[in-house]
Design a protein around this motif. Structure first.
Motif, PDB file in Angstrom:
ATOM      1  N   ALA A  44       0.820  -1.206   0.000  1.00 31.57           N
ATOM      2  CA  ALA A  44       0.000   0.000   0.000  1.00 31.57           C
ATOM      3  C   ALA A  44       0.859   1.263   0.000  1.00 31.57           C
ATOM      4  N   TYR A  45       1.870   1.305   0.853  1.00 31.46           N
ATOM      5  CA  TYR A  45       2.664   2.532   0.970  1.00 31.46           C
ATOM      6  C   TYR A  45       3.674   2.700  -0.155  1.00 31.46           C
ATOM      7  N   LEU A  46       4.205   1.610  -0.686  1.00 37.21           N
ATOM      8  CA  LEU A  46       5.124   1.748  -1.809  1.00 37.21           C
ATOM      9  C   LEU A  46       4.371   2.127  -3.084  1.00 37.21           C
ATOM     10  N   ALA A  47       3.185   1.568  -3.270  1.00 41.29           N
ATOM     11  CA  ALA A  47       2.370   1.971  -4.415  1.00 41.29           C
ATOM     12  C   ALA A  47       1.964   3.431  -4.276  1.00 41.29           C
ATOM     13  N   GLY A  48       1.533   3.814  -3.086  1.00 40.20           N
ATOM     14  CA  GLY A  48       1.149   5.202  -2.866  1.00 40.20           C
ATOM     15  C   GLY A  48       2.297   6.166  -3.048  1.00 40.20           C
ATOM     16  N   ALA A  49       3.514   5.735  -2.704  1.00 39.67           N
ATOM     17  CA  ALA A  49       4.692   6.594  -2.808  1.00 39.67           C
ATOM     18  C   ALA A  49       5.158   6.788  -4.235  1.00 39.67           C
ATOM     19  N   GLY A  50       4.723   5.906  -5.149  1.00 39.56           N
ATOM     20  CA  GLY A  50       5.104   6.069  -6.541  1.00 39.56           C
ATOM     21  C   GLY A  50       6.270   5.237  -6.998  1.00 39.56           C
ATOM     22  N   VAL A  51       6.505   4.068  -6.362  1.00 40.17           N
ATOM     23  CA  VAL A  51       7.529   3.154  -6.872  1.00 40.17           C
ATOM     24  C   VAL A  51       7.150   2.759  -8.299  1.00 40.17           C
ATOM     25  N   GLY A  52       8.070   2.902  -9.224  1.00 39.88           N
ATOM     26  CA  GLY A  52       7.741   2.725 -10.637  1.00 39.88           C
ATOM     27  C   GLY A  52       7.314   1.326 -11.008  1.00 39.88           C
ATOM     28  N   THR A  53       8.064   0.321 -10.537  1.00 39.46           N
ATOM     29  CA  THR A  53       7.726  -1.072 -10.797  1.00 39.46           C
ATOM     30  C   THR A  53       7.674  -1.815  -9.478  1.00 39.46           C
ATOM     31  N   LEU A  54       6.520  -2.395  -9.185  1.00 39.78           N
ATOM     32  CA  LEU A  54       6.298  -3.089  -7.925  1.00 39.78           C
ATOM     33  C   LEU A  54       5.992  -4.546  -8.229  1.00 39.78           C
ATOM     34  N   GLY A  55       6.939  -5.423  -7.908  1.00 39.36           N
ATOM     35  CA  GLY A  55       6.720  -6.851  -8.065  1.00 39.36           C
ATOM     36  C   GLY A  55       6.128  -7.433  -6.792  1.00 39.36           C
ATOM     37  N   ILE A  56       5.190  -8.350  -6.961  1.00 43.04           N
ATOM     38  CA  ILE A  56       4.536  -8.996  -5.819  1.00 43.04           C
ATOM     39  C   ILE A  56       4.550 -10.493  -6.067  1.00 43.04           C
ATOM     40  N   VAL A  72       3.937  -6.018 -11.266  1.00 37.78           N
ATOM     41  CA  VAL A  72       4.309  -7.305 -11.857  1.00 37.78           C
ATOM     42  C   VAL A  72       3.929  -8.400 -10.868  1.00 37.78           C
ATOM     43  N   VAL A  73       3.138  -9.353 -11.312  1.00 36.84           N
ATOM     44  CA  VAL A  73       2.600 -10.389 -10.435  1.00 36.84           C
ATOM     45  C   VAL A  73       3.326 -11.711 -10.657  1.00 36.84           C
ATOM     46  N   HIS A  74       3.737 -12.332  -9.552  1.00 36.07           N
ATOM     47  CA  HIS A  74       4.344 -13.670  -9.579  1.00 36.07           C
ATOM     48  C   HIS A  74       3.476 -14.568  -8.696  1.00 36.07           C
ATOM     49  N   THR A  75       2.664 -15.407  -9.297  1.00 38.81           N
ATOM     50  CA  THR A  75       1.743 -16.247  -8.526  1.00 38.81           C
ATOM     51  C   THR A  75       2.337 -17.632  -8.281  1.00 38.81           C
ATOM     52  N   VAL A  76       3.598 -17.670  -7.929  1.00 40.44           N
ATOM     53  CA  VAL A  76       4.300 -18.932  -7.709  1.00 40.44           C
ATOM     54  C   VAL A  76       4.885 -18.951  -6.307  1.00 40.44           C
ATOM     55  N   ARG A  77       5.205 -20.144  -5.857  1.00 41.34           N
ATOM     56  CA  ARG A  77       5.923 -20.271  -4.586  1.00 41.34           C
ATOM     57  C   ARG A  77       7.405 -20.002  -4.842  1.00 41.34           C
ATOM     58  N   LEU A  78       7.981 -19.063  -4.122  1.00 39.15           N
ATOM     59  CA  LEU A  78       9.401 -18.785  -4.285  1.00 39.15           C
ATOM     60  C   LEU A  78      10.206 -19.902  -3.653  1.00 39.15           C
ATOM     61  N   ASP A  79      11.165 -20.436  -4.400  1.00 37.95           N
ATOM     62  CA  ASP A  79      12.010 -21.497  -3.871  1.00 37.95           C
ATOM     63  C   ASP A  79      13.425 -21.333  -4.408  1.00 37.95           C
ATOM     64  N   ALA A  80      14.291 -22.262  -4.050  1.00 38.40           N
ATOM     65  CA  ALA A  80      15.701 -22.160  -4.436  1.00 38.40           C
ATOM     66  C   ALA A  80      15.895 -22.234  -5.941  1.00 38.40           C
ATOM     67  N   ASP A  81      14.950 -22.848  -6.657  1.00 35.96           N
ATOM     68  CA  ASP A  81      15.095 -23.010  -8.100  1.00 35.96           C
ATOM     69  C   ASP A  81      14.726 -21.752  -8.879  1.00 35.96           C
ATOM     70  N   ASN A  82      13.751 -20.974  -8.387  1.00 39.89           N
ATOM     71  CA  ASN A  82      13.292 -19.811  -9.159  1.00 39.89           C
ATOM     72  C   ASN A  82      13.686 -18.467  -8.552  1.00 39.89           C
ATOM     73  N   ALA A  83      14.264 -18.489  -7.363  1.00 39.05           N
ATOM     74  CA  ALA A  83      14.526 -17.237  -6.647  1.00 39.05           C
ATOM     75  C   ALA A  83      15.443 -16.305  -7.425  1.00 39.05           C
TER      76      ALA A  83
END
Length: 252
Positions: free
Chosen positions: A64-76, A118-129
């Motif tokens: 919420a606060y990074l989007a409100g602050a104007g971060v250009g690219t926000l990955g989640i 940018v949306v990442h709907t995956v589980r972060l693990d050692a292979d994709n991190a």
């Protein structure tokens, strides 16, 4: 070189020299008149590529606060779905059953359409991190298990990325920053520690606003790192005692 100076240098970024639009100038007016921030700081925020790992209790205020602050690219990044018990503290979500990253992206876009989410709907693990983190300048970790936190920390370290790390339990929370060349994750969390040593939120509970306090502090550290304002919590842990209403600090 400061993060503010490096942003946009490592990755082709069409926003690198893009002036603020009239709408952005009005939107960020309180930043633009703020001594130490001004146009340079806001442009640094606009150029920044920031990844938030976990769109739950800590990720909600961070996003919420990074989007409100104007971060250009926000990955989640979050593979989980919203459940009813989440809504007590994960305040950016409203629809049960939705993927949390998708839900968070809708919230961020509605709050500030100038942010590229940018949306990442995956589980972060050692292979994709490494593949995921390598597209960003800065990482914030709000996950709730040491296994994932170690993967995030080790990957950020190997890529030379600063990492803002937050944690909460019951009534208490903490925030710190791991930066290239500074103290490491293992200096704070010994290798022998594992998730079995930590109480789970499901077992012990958590006061909803606590995640807001700590998540907002994480967003503050991220903005400081991006803009060069102030002194980040590198090598220092800021702790919050919610019951006593006290902040304290220790080094590591």
């Amino acid at each position: 070189m400061a993060l503010r100076d490096r942003i946009g240098a490592s990755w082709p970024c069409p926003l690198a020299n893009s002036p603020l639009s009239p709408d952005e100038t009005r939107r960020y007016a309180r930043h633009l008149v703020l001594k130490g921030m001004g146009g340079g700081g806001q442009q640094a925020l606009k150029r920044a590529r920031v990844l938030v790992v976990g769109a739950g209790g800590l990720g909600s205020p961070v996003i919420a606060y990074l989007a409100g602050a104007g971060v250009g690219t926000l990955g989640i990044i979050d593979h989980d779905t919203v459940s009813l018990s989440n809504l007590q503290r994960q305040v950016i979500h409203t629809s049960i059953g939705d993927n949390k990253a998708d839900s968070a992206a809708r919230f961020a876009h509605a709050l500030n359409p100038h942010v590229d989410v940018v949306v990442h709907t995956v589980r972060l693990d050692a292979d994709n991190a490494s593949a995921i983190l390598s597209g960003y300048d800065l990482v914030l970790d709000g996950t709730d298990n040491l296994t994932t936190r170690r993967i995030v920390a080790s990957t950020a370290e190997s890529l030379g990325l600063p990492l803002v790390s937050g944690a909460v339990s019951m009534f208490d929370g903490q925030v710190t920053v791991f930066a290239p060349g500074g103290p490491r994750f293992d200096d704070l969390y010994p290798a022998e520690a594992d998730d079995g040593d930590l109480p789970s939120c499901e077992a012990t509970g958590i006061l909803g606003p606590l995640t807001g306090v700590v998540g907002t502090l994480m967003a503050m550290e991220a903005i400081k790192l991006i803009t060069g304002i102030g002194e980040p919590l590198i090598g220092r842990v800021l702790t919050y005692d919610g019951q006593g209403g006290r902040f304290s600090e220790f080094g590591y």
